[in-house]
Design a protein around this motif. Structure first.
Motif, PDB file in Angstrom:
ATOM      1  N   LEU A 156       0.829  -1.204   0.000  1.00 37.14           N
ATOM      2  CA  LEU A 156       0.000   0.000   0.000  1.00 37.14           C
ATOM      3  C   LEU A 156       0.862   1.251   0.000  1.00 37.14           C
ATOM      4  CD1 LEU A 156      -2.896   1.256   0.277  1.00 37.14           C
ATOM      5  CD2 LEU A 156      -2.503   1.239   2.754  1.00 37.14           C
ATOM      6  N   HIS A 157       1.863   1.277   0.863  1.00 38.31           N
ATOM      7  CA  HIS A 157       2.695   2.468   1.004  1.00 38.31           C
ATOM      8  C   HIS A 157       3.576   2.715  -0.211  1.00 38.31           C
ATOM      9  CE1 HIS A 157       2.320   1.760   5.610  1.00 38.31           C
ATOM     10  NE2 HIS A 157       1.276   2.403   5.116  1.00 38.31           N
ATOM     11  N   THR A 158       3.901   1.636  -0.951  1.00 38.05           N
ATOM     12  CA  THR A 158       4.719   1.794  -2.150  1.00 38.05           C
ATOM     13  C   THR A 158       3.874   1.871  -3.415  1.00 38.05           C
ATOM     14  OG1 THR A 158       5.021  -0.621  -2.241  1.00 38.05           O
ATOM     15  CG2 THR A 158       6.743   0.659  -1.145  1.00 38.05           C
TER      16      THR A 158
ATOM     17  N   ARG B 179       3.838   9.009  -0.014  1.00 43.40           N
ATOM     18  CA  ARG B 179       3.963  10.365   0.521  1.00 43.40           C
ATOM     19  C   ARG B 179       4.674  11.284  -0.472  1.00 43.40           C
ATOM     20  NH1 ARG B 179      -0.062   9.956   3.704  1.00 43.40           N
ATOM     21  NH2 ARG B 179       0.196   8.435   5.376  1.00 43.40           N
ATOM     22  N   ARG B 180       5.706  10.766  -1.156  1.00 46.21           N
ATOM     23  CA  ARG B 180       6.390  11.590  -2.159  1.00 46.21           C
ATOM     24  C   ARG B 180       5.414  11.992  -3.265  1.00 46.21           C
ATOM     25  NH1 ARG B 180      10.516   7.673  -1.889  1.00 46.21           N
ATOM     26  NH2 ARG B 180      10.062   6.940  -4.006  1.00 46.21           N
ATOM     27  N   ALA B 181       4.612  11.032  -3.706  1.00 40.78           N
ATOM     28  CA  ALA B 181       3.625  11.341  -4.749  1.00 40.78           C
ATOM     29  C   ALA B 181       2.615  12.360  -4.242  1.00 40.78           C
ATOM     30  CB  ALA B 181       2.924  10.067  -5.195  1.00 40.78           C
ATOM     31  N   ALA B 182       2.180  12.218  -2.975  1.00 40.48           N
ATOM     32  CA  ALA B 182       1.197  13.146  -2.401  1.00 40.48           C
ATOM     33  C   ALA B 182       1.715  14.577  -2.415  1.00 40.48           C
ATOM     34  CB  ALA B 182       0.840  12.724  -0.978  1.00 40.48           C
ATOM     35  N   LEU B 183       3.010  14.756  -2.129  1.00 46.88           N
ATOM     36  CA  LEU B 183       3.599  16.093  -2.146  1.00 46.88           C
ATOM     37  C   LEU B 183       3.422  16.741  -3.520  1.00 46.88           C
ATOM     38  CD1 LEU B 183       5.463  18.439  -1.339  1.00 46.88           C
ATOM     39  CD2 LEU B 183       7.422  16.939  -1.832  1.00 46.88           C
ATOM     40  N   TRP B 184       3.754  16.017  -4.568  1.00 46.19           N
ATOM     41  CA  TRP B 184       3.706  16.601  -5.906  1.00 46.19           C
ATOM     42  C   TRP B 184       2.285  16.712  -6.434  1.00 46.19           C
ATOM     43  CZ3 TRP B 184       7.577  19.280  -7.590  1.00 46.19           C
ATOM     44  CH2 TRP B 184       8.842  19.050  -7.052  1.00 46.19           C
TER      45      TRP B 184
ATOM     46  N   ALA C  90       5.138  13.360  -9.794  1.00 43.03           N
ATOM     47  CA  ALA C  90       4.360  12.445  -8.960  1.00 43.03           C
ATOM     48  C   ALA C  90       4.279  11.068  -9.607  1.00 43.03           C
ATOM     49  CB  ALA C  90       2.958  13.005  -8.726  1.00 43.03           C
ATOM     50  N   GLU C  91       4.125  11.043 -10.917  1.00 41.88           N
ATOM     51  CA  GLU C  91       4.059   9.773 -11.637  1.00 41.88           C
ATOM     52  C   GLU C  91       5.369   8.999 -11.497  1.00 41.88           C
ATOM     53  OE1 GLU C  91       2.660   8.295 -16.051  1.00 41.88           O
ATOM     54  OE2 GLU C  91       4.067   9.965 -15.901  1.00 41.88           O
ATOM     55  N   SER C  92       6.486   9.702 -11.509  1.00 41.72           N
ATOM     56  CA  SER C  92       7.774   9.025 -11.349  1.00 41.72           C
ATOM     57  C   SER C  92       7.937   8.446  -9.944  1.00 41.72           C
ATOM     58  CB  SER C  92       8.918   9.999 -11.647  1.00 41.72           C
ATOM     59  OG  SER C  92       9.045  10.968 -10.614  1.00 41.72           O
ATOM     60  N   CYS C  93       7.224   9.006  -8.975  1.00 47.51           N
ATOM     61  CA  CYS C  93       7.276   8.497  -7.596  1.00 47.51           C
ATOM     62  C   CYS C  93       6.373   7.279  -7.418  1.00 47.51           C
ATOM     63  CB  CYS C  93       6.849   9.586  -6.605  1.00 47.51           C
ATOM     64  SG  CYS C  93       7.864  11.061  -6.599  1.00 47.51           S
ATOM     65  N   ALA C  94       5.190   7.313  -8.029  1.00 47.73           N
ATOM     66  CA  ALA C  94       4.200   6.255  -7.827  1.00 47.73           C
ATOM     67  C   ALA C  94       3.285   6.213  -9.040  1.00 47.73           C
ATOM     68  CB  ALA C  94       3.401   6.504  -6.550  1.00 47.73           C
ATOM     69  N   ALA C  95       3.661   5.406 -10.022  1.00 54.98           N
ATOM     70  CA  ALA C  95       2.935   5.390 -11.298  1.00 54.98           C
ATOM     71  C   ALA C  95       1.478   4.989 -11.128  1.00 54.98           C
ATOM     72  CB  ALA C  95       3.636   4.444 -12.275  1.00 54.98           C
TER      73      ALA C  95
END
Length: 423
Positions: free
Chosen positions: A146-148, A352-357, A380-385
């Motif tokens: 979930l987190h990843t 969380r990284r994706a949420a920031l962007w 954001a896509e590069s953090c979590a596609a």
């Protein structure tokens, strides 16, 4: 800038005329949407008119054609998004009945997950060992997925995990321990279903999470179940009830933070952050600040910021929710200033990284800076596609593309088509 201000005034006047023609007060419209009256007042004064989520809700409530508020028309939103909107309006009972038969065209993994949540006969297990330590590791693995943001893999893993946990609960002498694990599995399921915008089935999952949490008697597990229940309430436009629920539960768990274990602190902290989300959706700045202040106090004593952690709570998580609240209030300039230090901070959890962007993109969109918003979404896509393909993000992209009337950003329109939202 002048064009953006003129557009904001035009949208504000259209909302006001629609409300007045229906002889409804600002308070009445706000209450129907689960917002504070100030939210509608801000819209009608031309402030916050770039908050796409609020505009869509207002358009539905007042029967305003979306294009009149600068939004993508319904035919430009995928069938999955339209189905998600229908899900929001379901009650718990209708959702439970709907879950008896999976929608046509649902992938096998989703059908299996729905069936695993149904009452009655236990679903078939995986045949894996039922040792409590093994089950604990499998629950931790599900949380890591979930987190990843590996949602497809998580959706395939959850039915077998839930089945094995239910079987273990029937056989175990340590029923309380298994109940804690089962409640966590149901909480994870609820979070996944909300990512998929399947609020109907999420009600079923959170009901099971609450039942197992109460059976376990563990205040940490109960706080986590209340947190996901508040999340469902916010999604269903019941933010006022969510604020009340969080405030009541957190009030019973607050205090003595210097003597609490990390798991306890993380559960309380995440619960308070759910209160931040609910209160900011209402436009209630006082309640938002109240929850943020308490969450910052908790974060002084704990930092669980790893993808494999039981919970991801830290000062960084608090700062991200403060950023999200600023976006919800329409304070785009303050939000972008709050985002700057976070962009330089290491954030181990991809979600969380994706949420920031994503929140940064929303803030840029509120300012009419579509090119910057597009770039933020690509980061954001590069953090979590998989995270960027959630229905609410696709809706954001569709509306940004719809506002680029002169098609000066071909890459934005191409990105929209890539996400399955043609413009």
């Amino acid at each position: 800038m002048a064009d953006a201000q003129e557009e904001a005034r035009r949208i504000a006047e259209r909302i006001r005329r629609a409300r007045v023609s229906q002889r409804r007060s600002q308070h009445d419209v706000a209450a129907a949407l689960g917002y504070h009256q100030s939210k509608v007042s801000r819209l009608e004064s031309g402030r916050g008119t770039q908050d796409i989520r609020v505009l869509r809700a207002v358009a539905r409530e007042l029967d305003i054609p979306p294009h009149e508020l600068g939004l993508a028309p319904p035919q430009d939103v995928s069938a999955a998004d339209q189905e998600a909107d229908d899900m929001r309006r379901r009650t718990f009972l209708s959702a439970s009945i709907a879950a008896l038969t999976a929608p046509a065209g649902s992938p096998p993994s989703h059908t299996a997950l729905v069936q695993a949540l149904l009452p009655g006969a236990d679903p078939p297990g995986t045949g894996d060992p039922q040792d409590t330590a093994v089950l604990h590791d499998r629950v931790a693995s599900a949380l890591r997925l979930l987190h990843t943001c590996h949602y497809a893999e998580l959706e395939r893993a959850l039915p077998g995990l839930i089945a094995d946990l239910r079987q273990a609960a029937d056989d175990a002498t340590n029923r309380d321990t298994v109940s804690r694990l089962l409640a966590t599995a149901y909480q994870t399921t609820t979070s996944l279903l909300l990512k998929r915008h399947d609020q109907g089935t999420a009600w079923l999952a959170v009901g099971r999470a609450m039942a197992e949490a109460e059976r376990s008697g563990d205040p940490v597990v109960l706080a986590s179940s209340v947190r996901v229940q508040a999340h469902v309430l916010v999604r269903e436009q019941h933010a006022t009830q969510a604020v009340t629920l969080v405030r009541h539960t957190a009030g019973r768990l607050a205090g003595s933070y210097d003597r609490r274990c990390p798991q306890y602190l993380a559960a309380v902290g995440l619960l308070l952050l759910r209160g931040v989300t609910a209160a900011s959706r209402l436009g209630d700045r006082a309640a938002t600040q109240e929850f943020l202040t308490e969450a910052k106090d908790v974060s002084r004593y704990v930092a669980l910021d790893r993808p494999g952690a039981w919970a991801t709570f830290s000062p960084t998580n608090v700062a991200l929710h403060e950023l999200s609240a600023l976006v919800a209030f329409g304070d785009a300039g303050l939000a972008l200033r709050a985002a700057q230090p976070l962009m330089r901070r290491p954030i181990p959890v991809p979600e969380r990284r994706a949420a920031l962007w994503i929140e940064t993109a929303r803030a840029y969109s509120q300012q009419g800076r579509l090119a910057d918003g597009y770039q933020a979404l690509r980061i954001a896509e590069s953090c979590a596609a998989q995270d960027i393909r959630r229905p609410d993000i696709r809706s954001l992209v569709a509306d940004m593309a719809a506002r680029d009337r002169r098609r000066t950003l071909p890459e934005l329109h191409h990105f929209s088509r890539q996400l399955g939202v043609p413009t």
